[in-house]
Motif scaffolding. Structure first.
Motif, PDB file in Angstrom:
ATOM      1  N   ASP A   1       0.815  -1.211   0.000  1.00  0.00           N
ATOM      2  CA  ASP A   1       0.000   0.000   0.000  1.00  0.00           C
ATOM      3  C   ASP A   1       0.848   1.260   0.000  1.00  0.00           C
ATOM      4  OD1 ASP A   1      -2.225  -1.737   0.473  1.00  0.00           O
ATOM      5  OD2 ASP A   1      -1.525  -1.853   2.544  1.00  0.00           O
ATOM      6  N   ILE A   2       2.010   1.171   0.669  1.00  0.00           N
ATOM      7  CA  ILE A   2       2.845   2.354   0.835  1.00  0.00           C
ATOM      8  C   ILE A   2       4.291   1.977   0.494  1.00  0.00           C
ATOM      9  CG2 ILE A   2       3.756   4.007   2.521  1.00  0.00           C
ATOM     10  CD1 ILE A   2       1.092   3.777   4.012  1.00  0.00           C
ATOM     11  N   ALA A   3       4.959   2.828  -0.306  1.00  0.00           N
ATOM     12  CA  ALA A   3       6.370   2.604  -0.620  1.00  0.00           C
ATOM     13  C   ALA A   3       7.191   3.687   0.064  1.00  0.00           C
ATOM     14  CB  ALA A   3       6.591   2.640  -2.129  1.00  0.00           C
ATOM     15  N   ASN A   4       8.180   3.280   0.867  1.00  0.00           N
ATOM     16  CA  ASN A   4       9.088   4.240   1.493  1.00  0.00           C
ATOM     17  C   ASN A   4      10.199   4.568   0.511  1.00  0.00           C
ATOM     18  OD1 ASN A   4       7.740   4.173   3.926  1.00  0.00           O
ATOM     19  ND2 ASN A   4       8.937   2.440   4.678  1.00  0.00           N
ATOM     20  N   ALA A   5      10.659   5.819   0.503  1.00  0.00           N
ATOM     21  CA  ALA A   5      11.681   6.192  -0.469  1.00  0.00           C
ATOM     22  C   ALA A   5      12.599   7.251   0.100  1.00  0.00           C
ATOM     23  CB  ALA A   5      11.022   6.697  -1.739  1.00  0.00           C
ATOM     24  N   SER A   6      13.878   7.145  -0.219  1.00  0.00           N
ATOM     25  CA  SER A   6      14.815   8.184   0.185  1.00  0.00           C
ATOM     26  C   SER A   6      15.163   9.066  -1.006  1.00  0.00           C
ATOM     27  CB  SER A   6      16.066   7.565   0.809  1.00  0.00           C
ATOM     28  OG  SER A   6      16.626   6.624  -0.057  1.00  0.00           O
ATOM     29  N   ARG A   7      14.406   8.936  -2.090  1.00  0.00           N
ATOM     30  CA  ARG A   7      14.512   9.841  -3.240  1.00  0.00           C
ATOM     31  C   ARG A   7      13.136   9.929  -3.875  1.00  0.00           C
ATOM     32  NH1 ARG A   7      13.781   6.510  -7.449  1.00  0.00           N
ATOM     33  NH2 ARG A   7      14.648   4.415  -7.341  1.00  0.00           N
ATOM     34  N   PRO A   8      12.874  10.978  -4.692  1.00  0.00           N
ATOM     35  CA  PRO A   8      11.564  11.057  -5.336  1.00  0.00           C
ATOM     36  C   PRO A   8      11.388   9.941  -6.366  1.00  0.00           C
ATOM     37  CG  PRO A   8      12.832  13.088  -5.666  1.00  0.00           C
ATOM     38  CD  PRO A   8      13.724  12.135  -4.977  1.00  0.00           C
ATOM     39  N   ILE A   9      10.145   9.596  -6.638  1.00  0.00           N
ATOM     40  CA  ILE A   9       9.853   8.558  -7.626  1.00  0.00           C
ATOM     41  C   ILE A   9      10.249   9.096  -9.009  1.00  0.00           C
ATOM     42  CG2 ILE A   9       7.464   9.325  -8.008  1.00  0.00           C
ATOM     43  CD1 ILE A   9       6.698   6.316  -8.109  1.00  0.00           C
ATOM     44  N   SER A  10      10.810   8.205  -9.850  1.00  0.00           N
ATOM     45  CA  SER A  10      11.263   8.665 -11.170  1.00  0.00           C
ATOM     46  C   SER A  10      10.127   8.589 -12.178  1.00  0.00           C
ATOM     47  CB  SER A  10      12.424   7.801 -11.641  1.00  0.00           C
ATOM     48  OG  SER A  10      11.955   6.513 -11.969  1.00  0.00           O
ATOM     49  N   ALA A  11      10.293   9.284 -13.286  1.00  0.00           N
ATOM     50  CA  ALA A  11       9.267   9.279 -14.330  1.00  0.00           C
ATOM     51  C   ALA A  11       9.048   7.863 -14.858  1.00  0.00           C
ATOM     52  CB  ALA A  11       9.670  10.215 -15.463  1.00  0.00           C
ATOM     53  N   ALA A  12      10.152   7.087 -14.983  1.00  0.00           N
ATOM     54  CA  ALA A  12      10.042   5.716 -15.487  1.00  0.00           C
ATOM     55  C   ALA A  12       9.217   4.873 -14.526  1.00  0.00           C
ATOM     56  CB  ALA A  12      11.428   5.117 -15.656  1.00  0.00           C
ATOM     57  N   GLU A  13       9.433   5.086 -13.218  1.00  0.00           N
ATOM     58  CA  GLU A  13       8.682   4.311 -12.226  1.00  0.00           C
ATOM     59  C   GLU A  13       7.204   4.676 -12.255  1.00  0.00           C
ATOM     60  OE1 GLU A  13      12.344   3.482  -9.094  1.00  0.00           O
ATOM     61  OE2 GLU A  13      11.318   5.397  -9.125  1.00  0.00           O
ATOM     62  N   ILE A  14       6.923   5.964 -12.458  1.00  0.00           N
ATOM     63  CA  ILE A  14       5.519   6.385 -12.562  1.00  0.00           C
ATOM     64  C   ILE A  14       4.876   5.722 -13.781  1.00  0.00           C
ATOM     65  CG2 ILE A  14       3.985   8.357 -12.973  1.00  0.00           C
ATOM     66  CD1 ILE A  14       5.888  10.062 -11.353  1.00  0.00           C
ATOM     67  N   ALA A  15       5.641   5.649 -14.879  1.00  0.00           N
ATOM     68  CA  ALA A  15       5.114   5.033 -16.101  1.00  0.00           C
ATOM     69  C   ALA A  15       4.794   3.558 -15.866  1.00  0.00           C
ATOM     70  CB  ALA A  15       6.120   5.194 -17.230  1.00  0.00           C
TER      71      ALA A  15
END
Lengths: 335, 456
Positions: free
Chosen positions: A81-95
């Motif tokens: 449900d939730i992804a932890n991240a130490s950087r913003p999500i990339s455009a490729a990941e959003i795609a």
């Protein structure tokens, strides 16, 4: 026959196991960055205790990239449900997410983390600059205006003010979100100062003086214990917990502390995020409450639980804006 | 010896003396060789024992102190002004179960919102000479203790308004300071406790409020991140238990049935030879490969939940199956043919021979094989990491589909915790628990073998 009953039991077990995935999940499932993991775990535990109506969320690790991979697998009870991240999500990941039907990606920034250089307490004091670090680990460095193979073996050859110690740098491997911040904030900064090209900025020396660690910070610490002259890269919160054995280096004259990272004067810091799958809100119980609780003064606020654990809190208005963005279900835009 | 026979002929006058000489010399050489060989063997055994003793000694030395932790006994007044939320709903007042459950949940939620921390703060301040700040007191005790106090009240609301003795577990940093696991002479900026917190702790140690107590919560609590001092192994233990149940339920019947078929019924041909080779190879496949397979099949293809004991158990079953098949075939082969022949001679069918005569004789052997296979599966870590069992889980799993972790994975997680001074001993303590379980299982296997084994 005894064996027959056992066989029947095994068959029954196998049948239930194939049927059960259809059932709904009532525990929030979180995964991702190992830097965010301690903070998310603390909030999960406190959430479970403060809200008897909901189960304690389960927090897995797997790194920022691994978390996004699981997050973007699709919508349904067997995805997180939730992804932890130490950087913003990339455009490729959003795609990837969008292809798999995950369209409501809600970004929540909840605090900061500093990245520090630390040595064993028995060693000399380091006052580093990005250029020092670049010269210590690049494959090629400029000497008198000409790019040559890295000739430096001791820190004081780079700058006489640095200790007379053999160069060994223990840095996070590329599976860590920390590595990207280290690359952009330290290496690229030092590299561009001397006019290095892209390839010169990203090619590190391979003579064993740069050690990449794909495990967690305890592994980096173990390296420093076996090779005391080494300089390690840690998260500020890890350093804070081990101040008795680690000594921190200043970067560009600023000593990393909660204050210098929070006000942005310490150069190597990054925001921490978690991403919520909007499609799961209302399906998996407690997600909205969990996010609100995460951003509460008691948790992520100044003086809250997470600050005690090493998080650098955001000012109240920034957290309020993050919460408002979540409540308005503002979908993250590719950048 | 061949050298002696082929040696060029000696001088004619001394053939006898020469060969006697040769024999005498070779005799002493052979004796020396034997003495040397025995010495090597003995040295190898002594070295192995020395390593084991060293291993146990380091683990026990570092882990045993972790079973005792600093705790302080204070008098907590359960002030109704702070925590009273009215009487707990009773079932009789409600028309149906759902209404009662909703009211009870509302009552629990109201109680959860109360500030139990302030009660603890008051109680701690009462034993201090000078009152300390809230922040300092919060740094002294394990934060989950306020939930334990709340749960006590929830279980017995009659306590509200009374003053009860309450043993507060000290926080991880205080415990480290209490045990001297951090250098006390370091300056304040290298310490985890501030000077004020150090003074509070030292005062409590001096007046006897803070004492070392047996940390029974290592066995009864689940893992904790927000309050590491009260982290325990109960969740991991239950997770391991559920996985072992799956392993036993799946790999024993399938493994034993497979072994019986292959050994007693299958024709001996190329196909069965091939199957045998494959089973032996499977037993030697590294466990991480089973983990990868499990992640691909059970999670990605069959959509079973992540971090659930069912998936971990299935993966470990795959790993244990070959062990059980090989061991069972071994014990079946050891049953003398006379037993089968006698039964056949009396008119028993092949199935009757196997199930009435052979199988009862080999059950102790199968039991031993199962226990050893389970002990091996219990200690397996790598495949579990790949099916998501390394997540932080703060619930005790109650079924096969609940998220959970496992004992060896818990060890791995504690080993990676950033609070090194506290978690290094804690990890050794978990190793002691895991080793204890292993020794217990193996001892059980030996006992059963000694007790029930038939000798021919």
């Amino acid at each position: 026959m005894n064996l027959k009953t056992l066989g029947v039991a095994a068959l029954a077990l196998a049948t239930t196991s194939t049927l059960a995935f259809a059932q709904a999940r009532d525990t929030i499932q979180v995964a991702g960055s190992s830097t965010v993991l301690p903070f998310a775990s603390i909030v999960a535990e406190e959430f479970g205790n403060a809200f008897p109506a909901f189960n304690t969320p389960v927090v897995g690790s797997g790194g920022t990239g691994g978390g996004f991979r699981q997050f973007c697998e699709g919508v349904g009870p067997n995805t997180i449900d939730i992804a932890n991240a130490s950087r913003p999500i990339s455009a490729a990941e959003i795609a990837t997410c969008n292809t798999n039907g995950v369209n409501q990606i809600l970004e929540v920034q909840f605090g900061f983390d500093g990245i520090v250089f630390a040595t064993s307490t028995s060693q000399g004091d380091f006052a580093l600059t990005p250029l020092h670090v670049f010269k210590a680990l690049a494959a090629q460095v400029p000497v008198d205006g000409v790019w040559v193979a890295n000739p430096y073996t001791n820190w004081n050859q780079i700058d006489p003010a640095l200790p007379d110690q053999a160069i060994t740098l223990v840095i996070p491997a590329s599976n860590h979100g920390t590595r990207e911040v280290f690359q952009t904030r330290v290496i690229d900064a030092g590299c561009h100062e001397v006019g290095g090209a892209e390839a010169q900025c990203t090619t590190f020396r391979t003579d064993g003086r740069v050690v990449e660690i794909s495990g967690d910070y305890t592994e980096t610490l173990a390296r420093l214990q076996s090779a005391p002259a080494a300089v390690g890269v840690f998260g500020l919160s890890f350093y804070e917990e081990n101040r008795d054995t680690l000594k921190v280096a200043s970067v560009s004259g600023i000593v990393p502390t909660l204050e210098t990272v929070a006000d942005g004067t310490y150069p190597v810091s990054r925001p921490l995020y978690f991403y919520v799958k909007g499609e799961h809100i209302g399906v998996i119980p407690g997600i909205a409450e969990f996010v609100t609780y995460f951003l509460s003064d008691e948790m992520a606020g100044p003086g809250g639980f997470l600050q005690d654990a090493g998080l650098i809190p955001e000012p109240d208005d920034v957290r309020a804006a993050a919460l408002a963005g979540f409540e308005a279900r503002t979908v993250v835009a590719p950048r | 010896m061949a050298d002696v026979a082929l040696a060029p002929s000696p001088a004619p006058d001394a053939p006898r003396t020469r060969s006697a000489d040769l024999i005498a010399r070779s005799l002493s050489r052979r004796r020396r060789a034997e003495v040397r060989f025995r010495a090597y063997g003995l040295a190898a055994v002594i070295a192995a024992i020395a390593f084991v003793v060293f291993l146990f000694w380091t683990i026990l030395q570092s882990g045993l102190p972790a079973f005792f932790q600093a705790a302080m006994t204070v008098e907590v007044t359960l002030d109704p002004a702070v925590i009273d939320v009215g009487p707990r709903p009773v079932r009789a007042d409600f028309p149906n179960e759902a209404a009662f459950a909703a009211a009870d949940l509302a009552w629990q939620t109201a109680l959860a919102g109360k500030n139990f921390g302030s009660l603890i703060e008051r109680a701690v301040n009462a034993v201090l000479a000078t009152p300390a700040s809230s922040r300092d007191i919060r740094a002294i005790y394990a934060s989950n203790e306020r939930f334990r106090l709340r749960d006590m009240v929830a279980a017995d609301p009659g306590l509200i308004g009374r003053t009860i003795p309450f043993t507060l577990v000290a926080s991880a940093d205080v415990d480290v300071w209490f045990k001297g696991n951090i250098d006390r002479s370091l300056p304040e900026n290298q310490q985890q406790l501030t000077l004020a917190q150090q003074q509070i702790t030292d005062a409590m140690i001096a007046d006897g409020t803070m004492k070392s107590v047996f940390a029974s919560w290592i066995f009864t609590n689940v893992d904790s991140r927000s309050s590491p001092a009260t982290a325990g192994l109960a969740g991991a233990f239950m997770g391991s238990l559920f996985m072992m149940l799956v392993v036993i339920a799946l790999s024993v019947p399938i493994g034993v049935a497979g072994a019986i078929y292959l050994e007693e019924f299958a024709p001996k041909n190329r196909i069965t030879d091939l199957i045998e080779v494959n089973i032996n190879n499977l037993a030697a496949v590294p466990s991480i490969v089973f983990g990868l397979l499990g992640a691909a099949v059970f999670i990605n293809a069959m959509h079973l939940p992540l971090s659930a004991p069912i998936v971990g158990g299935l993966v470990l079953s795959l790993m244990t199956l070959p062990t059980i098949i090989i061991a069972t075939r071994g014990v079946l082969r050891a049953v003398p043919p006379s037993i089968r022949e006698a039964a056949t001679g009396l008119g028993a069918s092949r199935v009757q021979v196997v199930f009435h005569h052979v199988l009862p004789l080999v059950i102790p052997g199968i039991l031993t094989a199962t226990i050893i296979g389970v002990a091996q599966a219990l200690g397996e870590t790598a495949p579990l990491l790949l099916v998501g069992m390394s997540a932080f889980v703060a619930n005790i799993p109650t079924g096969l589909f609940d998220q959970s972790t496992a004992l060896p994975v818990q060890l791995f997680l504690w080993q990676g915790n950033e609070n090194r001074n506290f978690f290094e001993p804690r990890t050794s303590a978990a190793i002691i628990v895991l080793l204890g379980l292993m020794i217990l299982l193996n001892a059980l296997a030996i006992f059963l073998r000694q007790r029930f084994q038939t000798r021919w």
